[in-house]
Scaffold this motif. Structure first.
Motif, short mmCIF file in Angstrom:
data_model
loop_
_atom_site.label_atom_id
_atom_site.label_comp_id
_atom_site.label_asym_id
_atom_site.label_seq_id
_atom_site.Cartn_x
_atom_site.Cartn_y
_atom_site.Cartn_z
N THR A 103 -4.59 3.14 -2.80
CA THR A 103 -3.60 3.05 -3.88
C THR A 103 -2.53 2.05 -3.46
OG1 THR A 103 -4.00 5.35 -4.48
CG2 THR A 103 -2.00 4.32 -5.34
N PHE A 104 -2.16 1.15 -4.38
CA PHE A 104 -1.22 0.09 -4.03
C PHE A 104 -0.51 -0.46 -5.26
CE2 PHE A 104 -5.31 -1.76 -4.98
CZ PHE A 104 -5.02 -2.91 -5.72
N THR A 105 0.56 -1.19 -5.03
CA THR A 105 1.18 -2.03 -6.03
C THR A 105 1.03 -3.48 -5.55
OG1 THR A 105 3.35 -1.87 -4.98
CG2 THR A 105 2.86 -0.27 -6.71
N TYR A 142 0.82 -1.21 0.00
CA TYR A 142 0.00 0.00 0.00
C TYR A 142 0.86 1.27 0.00
CZ TYR A 142 -3.35 -3.51 1.48
OH TYR A 142 -4.12 -4.65 1.56
N SER A 143 0.41 2.25 -0.77
CA SER A 143 1.10 3.54 -0.78
C SER A 143 0.23 4.65 -0.20
CB SER A 143 1.54 3.90 -2.20
OG SER A 143 0.45 3.91 -3.09
N SER A 144 -1.09 4.49 -0.26
CA SER A 144 -1.98 5.47 0.37
C SER A 144 -3.33 4.82 0.67
CB SER A 144 -2.19 6.71 -0.51
OG SER A 144 -2.94 6.37 -1.66
N ARG A 152 -5.44 1.57 -8.20
CA ARG A 152 -6.28 2.38 -7.33
C ARG A 152 -7.65 1.71 -7.19
NH1 ARG A 152 -7.70 8.85 -7.97
NH2 ARG A 152 -8.98 9.04 -6.07
N THR A 210 0.90 0.42 -10.64
CA THR A 210 0.17 1.07 -9.56
C THR A 210 -1.32 0.92 -9.80
OG1 THR A 210 1.93 2.71 -9.22
CG2 THR A 210 -0.26 3.27 -8.40
#
Length: 220
Positions: free
Chosen positions: A104-106, A27-29, A172, A170
């Motif tokens: 938001t994630f990879t 996760y990035s956000s 979302r 990436t």
């Protein structure tokens, strides 16, 4: 140590190594929120943190009522979301409620050599409204890297499936359940969604070994 005990120890160690690796959702956000407004009364809750979150919001005034709730969990191998919004408008005004998640994630692959990740999903959406009410529930998964919508469901829907996605891109995920009601109207929207990483062959084999060892121990 017997051969089965050694096999169990090796399987456990290897499985622990896979679990602590970066395979799965990265996760990035994260933005998760609930809000409710009825006349002059309003309530809200939100978090930008990862992990488990639950909150609810409630507002009522002069025959108006608005309720929103959400329980969600962002884990390495699984994402889950359960939430709803419900409003009842009165003679004196309108009510609004919403439950929203925006993640938001990879995705890191279970098998790095493949460069791909399999994601299993199961989703249930519901909505109902009358009079001057309106509800619109949807879930959208977008590959931001390629500007491609990979999954989009809305309205009254129950479905399940699998997605194979490139690792490293990436993504979302948007989950939204807004409900609105003008005077004397009513509206209700809900969602229940789960996304999980499908284990690769190596992980499945280790789980099989662990199961065999456990069965042998129970028979002793």
């Amino acid at each position: 140590m017997g051969s089965m005990s050694r096999a169990a120890a090796l399987a456990a160690a290897a499985f622990a190594g896979l679990q602590t690796a970066d395979a799965g959702f990265v996760y990035s956000s994260a933005v998760r929120s609930v809000s409710a407004t009825a006349g002059a009364s309003s309530d809200s809750g939100s978090t930008g943190a990862f992990g488990i979150w639950f909150d609810s919001a409630f507002g009522s005034a002069s025959g108006l009522s608005a309720l929103a709730n959400q329980g969600s969990d962002l884990a390495m191998n699984e994402m889950s979301f359960v939430g709803a919004s419900q409003v009842l408008g009165g003679a004196s005004g309108a009510a609004n409620a919403s439950s929203i998640a925006d993640i938001t994630f990879t995705v890191a692959p279970v098998d790095p050599s493949s460069g791909l990740v399999d994601i299993a999903w199961i989703i249930g959406l519901g909505e109902d409204f009358a009079g001057g009410g309106n509800a619109s529930v949807f879930i959208r998964l977008t590959d931001v890297t390629t500007s491609t919508v990979r999954l989009l469901l809305s309205n009254d829907t129950t479905a399940a499936g699998n997605l194979t996605v490139p690792a490293g891109n990436t993504y979302r995920l948007g989950v939204s359940s807004p409900a609105r009601a003008r005077p004397t109207g009513s509206a209700f929207g809900s969602f229940n969604a789960n996304f999980s990483i499908v284990p690769g062959p190596a992980t499945a084999a280790l789980l099989g070994i662990a199961g065999l060892v456990a069965n042998r121990r129970r028979r002793r």
